[in-house]
Design a protein around this motif. Structure first.
Motif, short mmCIF file in Angstrom:
data_model
loop_
_atom_site.label_atom_id
_atom_site.label_comp_id
_atom_site.label_asym_id
_atom_site.label_seq_id
_atom_site.Cartn_x
_atom_site.Cartn_y
_atom_site.Cartn_z
N LEU A 1 -16.75 -46.24 -59.14
CA LEU A 1 -18.05 -45.72 -59.56
C LEU A 1 -18.87 -46.81 -60.24
O LEU A 1 -20.08 -46.93 -60.03
N ILE A 2 -18.23 -47.65 -61.05
CA ILE A 2 -18.93 -48.77 -61.66
C ILE A 2 -19.49 -49.69 -60.58
O ILE A 2 -20.64 -50.15 -60.67
N ALA A 3 -18.70 -49.94 -59.55
CA ALA A 3 -19.16 -50.81 -58.45
C ALA A 3 -20.39 -50.22 -57.78
O ALA A 3 -21.34 -50.95 -57.44
N GLU A 4 -20.40 -48.90 -57.57
CA GLU A 4 -21.55 -48.26 -56.94
C GLU A 4 -22.79 -48.35 -57.82
O GLU A 4 -23.90 -48.62 -57.34
N VAL A 5 -22.62 -48.11 -59.11
CA VAL A 5 -23.76 -48.13 -60.02
C VAL A 5 -24.33 -49.54 -60.14
O VAL A 5 -25.55 -49.72 -60.23
N LEU A 6 -23.47 -50.54 -60.11
CA LEU A 6 -23.94 -51.92 -60.22
C LEU A 6 -24.75 -52.37 -59.01
O LEU A 6 -25.41 -53.41 -59.05
N LYS A 7 -24.71 -51.61 -57.93
CA LYS A 7 -25.53 -51.92 -56.76
C LYS A 7 -26.97 -51.47 -56.94
O LYS A 7 -27.85 -51.84 -56.16
N THR A 8 -27.22 -50.64 -57.95
CA THR A 8 -28.56 -50.08 -58.16
C THR A 8 -29.34 -50.92 -59.16
O THR A 8 -28.79 -51.78 -59.86
N ALA A 9 -30.65 -50.67 -59.23
CA ALA A 9 -31.49 -51.36 -60.21
C ALA A 9 -31.19 -50.81 -61.60
O ALA A 9 -31.27 -49.60 -61.83
N LEU A 10 -30.83 -51.70 -62.52
CA LEU A 10 -30.42 -51.28 -63.86
C LEU A 10 -31.09 -52.15 -64.92
O LEU A 10 -31.37 -53.34 -64.68
N PRO A 11 -31.32 -51.59 -66.10
CA PRO A 11 -31.73 -52.44 -67.23
C PRO A 11 -30.63 -53.47 -67.52
O PRO A 11 -29.43 -53.19 -67.32
N ALA A 12 -31.01 -54.63 -67.97
CA ALA A 12 -30.04 -55.71 -68.19
C ALA A 12 -28.92 -55.30 -69.14
O ALA A 12 -27.75 -55.63 -68.92
N GLU A 13 -29.27 -54.54 -70.19
CA GLU A 13 -28.24 -54.17 -71.17
C GLU A 13 -27.21 -53.21 -70.56
O GLU A 13 -26.02 -53.27 -70.88
N ASP A 14 -27.66 -52.33 -69.66
CA ASP A 14 -26.72 -51.41 -69.01
C ASP A 14 -25.83 -52.14 -68.02
O ASP A 14 -24.64 -51.85 -67.89
N ARG A 15 -26.42 -53.10 -67.31
CA ARG A 15 -25.62 -53.90 -66.37
C ARG A 15 -24.54 -54.67 -67.13
O ARG A 15 -23.37 -54.70 -66.72
N ALA B 1 -15.82 -57.71 -61.86
CA ALA B 1 -16.46 -58.33 -63.01
C ALA B 1 -16.77 -59.80 -62.73
O ALA B 1 -17.87 -60.30 -63.06
N THR B 2 -15.83 -60.50 -62.11
CA THR B 2 -16.04 -61.92 -61.78
C THR B 2 -17.22 -62.09 -60.83
O THR B 2 -18.04 -63.00 -60.97
N LEU B 3 -17.30 -61.20 -59.85
CA LEU B 3 -18.40 -61.25 -58.89
C LEU B 3 -19.75 -61.14 -59.58
O LEU B 3 -20.65 -61.95 -59.36
N HIS B 4 -19.88 -60.15 -60.46
CA HIS B 4 -21.18 -59.92 -61.09
C HIS B 4 -21.49 -60.96 -62.17
O HIS B 4 -22.66 -61.31 -62.37
N ARG B 5 -20.47 -61.48 -62.83
CA ARG B 5 -20.72 -62.58 -63.77
C ARG B 5 -21.20 -63.81 -63.00
O ARG B 5 -22.12 -64.51 -63.42
N GLY B 6 -20.59 -64.05 -61.85
CA GLY B 6 -20.98 -65.21 -61.05
C GLY B 6 -22.38 -65.09 -60.50
O GLY B 6 -23.15 -66.06 -60.47
N MET B 7 -22.76 -63.89 -60.07
CA MET B 7 -24.09 -63.69 -59.52
C MET B 7 -25.17 -63.91 -60.57
O MET B 7 -26.31 -64.28 -60.25
N ALA B 8 -24.82 -63.69 -61.83
CA ALA B 8 -25.81 -63.84 -62.90
C ALA B 8 -26.00 -65.29 -63.33
O ALA B 8 -26.95 -65.61 -64.05
N LEU B 9 -25.11 -66.20 -62.88
CA LEU B 9 -25.19 -67.59 -63.33
C LEU B 9 -26.28 -68.39 -62.63
O LEU B 9 -26.77 -69.37 -63.17
N GLY B 10 -26.65 -67.97 -61.43
CA GLY B 10 -27.64 -68.74 -60.69
C GLY B 10 -27.02 -69.98 -60.06
O GLY B 10 -25.80 -70.14 -60.02
N SER B 11 -27.85 -70.89 -59.58
CA SER B 11 -27.38 -72.08 -58.89
C SER B 11 -28.18 -73.30 -59.32
O SER B 11 -29.40 -73.22 -59.51
N LYS B 12 -27.49 -74.43 -59.47
CA LYS B 12 -28.18 -75.69 -59.78
C LYS B 12 -28.84 -76.28 -58.55
O LYS B 12 -29.71 -77.14 -58.66
N LEU B 13 -28.42 -75.83 -57.38
CA LEU B 13 -28.91 -76.41 -56.14
C LEU B 13 -30.06 -75.63 -55.52
O LEU B 13 -30.81 -76.15 -54.70
N ILE B 14 -30.17 -74.35 -55.90
CA ILE B 14 -31.21 -73.50 -55.30
C ILE B 14 -32.13 -72.98 -56.39
O ILE B 14 -31.67 -72.42 -57.39
N ASP B 15 -33.41 -73.17 -56.20
CA ASP B 15 -34.40 -72.62 -57.11
C ASP B 15 -34.68 -71.19 -56.67
O ASP B 15 -35.50 -70.95 -55.79
#
Length: 382
Positions: free
Chosen positions: A324-338, A359-373
């Motif tokens: 259920l957490i995985a499903e909810v994280l696919k939706t648009a959420l306020p940053a604090e709820d995410r 958790a690792t997936l979503h932490r990684g997605m939030a880091l961004g990339s040094k190579l892509i703007d």
């Protein structure tokens, strides 16, 4: 393949590699070790093979009266008549629990035995039990002393929930979704099937989860019904649970399917005040994770209740909450709820590897990339 895609594949639960199903007239494909009796071999003096082919009834099937072969003058359609269209339209009268964990928790609380039923599509005896016996008042009454769970690897609906989070119950079994009876079968296979996936099968468990009887390959239906009756006599009589006058906010603490259905129905029919009280109760009651109730709020139209449900979901302790957490994280959420839900996935990851991957997936997605703007990735370069 991208790192995100790899992480998503890792999060997906791998399907178990197990033998194909064997039906009433088929032999299981597992082979006994050299010098060991075959799976389901009857006691000494009983025929080891059905004269008409297929495996012999299990020892417990013989114990409860199974003949060694189909009775003279009988055919399989005579013994296991198919349900009519009118029969399939009748409601399922057996109240299957939603998960094996729910069944175990309830059994330990009440002292009742557990009845595990295994079913498969297209197999003549399984079709009879699903379309006739589980809808028959007399047969269903014989199962009342038990806490019942159903396992089947087949899907009968394209999805388990609608767009508003309401459950889509399996039309074959009722009270459970197809995802639930598939998950249950996989867990039961690991715990009790000993490498033999066969149907129909009825396993009686003690409240602790220890196996007492395993009935399969019986050549009649009466053997199974006799097992229902005789095995129940070995346990204390069922004590009816007192529900009259019990507030719904207290019934949230129960894993019983009867209580879960009552609470969810009250939420769907309730006023905003009632709905809020029920969601708030999930935050105070940690004995049971009411993920199905929370789902109704999470995907409903009341944004305040959805936010409250996310806060409750972040306190969850069980594996179903991970999905259920995985499903909810696919939706648009306020940053604090995410962040709250990702932190919950990290905590659950200490017990459930899939949650750690999520958790690792979503932490990684939030880091961004040094190579892509990312901010200008879609803009023109000219």
């Amino acid at each position: 393949m991208s790192l995100v895609a790899c992480s998503l594949l890792a999060f997906a639960q791998e399907a178990p590699k197990s033998p194909p199903l064997a039906g009433q007239g088929q032999a299981g494909n597992s082979q006994p070790a050299q010098g060991q009796p075959a799976q389901g071999q009857p006691a000494q003096g009983q025929p080891a093979q059905r004269p008409t082919g297929g495996a012999a009834p299990s020892q417990d099937a013989f114990k409860f009266g199974s003949p060694a072969k189909l009775g003279d003058g009988l055919t399989e359609p005579m013994m296991w008549p198919a349900a009519t269209a009118e029969g399939w339209a009748k409601p399922v009268l057996v109240k299957w629990q939603r998960s094996f964990d729910d069944a175990l928790a309830l059994a330990k609380e009440t002292g009742q035995p557990i009845m595990v039923a295994v079913n498969m599509d297209g197999e003549i005896a399984s079709e009879h039990f699903a379309g006739v016996k589980y809808r028959d008042p007399e047969a269903a009454k014989l199962l009342e002393p038990y806490i019942c769970v159903i396992g089947s690897v087949y899907r009968h609906t394209p999805r388990d929930y609608d767009e508003f989070g309401a459950r889509v119950e399996c039309p074959r079994f009722g009270t459970v979704t197809c995802g639930e009876h598939i998950t249950c079968e996989t867990e039961l296979y690991t715990k009790y099937f000993e490498g033999l996936r066969v149907s129909p099968r009825h396993i009686v468990l003690e409240p602790s989860g220890k196996e007492r009887y395993d009935v399969y390959y019986s050549w009649d239906t009466q053997t199974v019904l006799t097992a229902y009756v005789e095995a129940a006599k070995e346990f204390p009589p069922k004590k009816e649970r007192v529900r009259d006058g019990l507030p719904l906010t207290q019934r949230i603490a129960s894993p019983d399917i009867v209580d879960r259905l009552a609470v969810e129905q009250a939420y769907r029919a309730g006023t905003p005040k009632v709905r809020r009280e029920l969601i708030e109760a999930t935050m105070k009651t940690r004995e049971v994770d009411s993920v199905e109730l929370l789902r109704l709020a999470l995907f409903g139209l009341d944004t305040e209740l959805a936010k409250l449900a996310r806060q409750s979901l972040a306190l969850a302790q069980t594996e179903p909450a991970v999905d259920l957490i995985a499903e909810v994280l696919k939706t648009a959420l306020p940053a604090e709820d995410r962040d709250l839900l990702v932190a919950a996935a990290e905590r659950l990851g200490e017990k459930f590897p899939r949650a750690r991957t999520l958790a690792t997936l979503h932490r990684g997605m939030a880091l961004g990339s040094k190579l892509i703007d990312v901010a200008h990735a879609g803009g023109s370069t000219t």
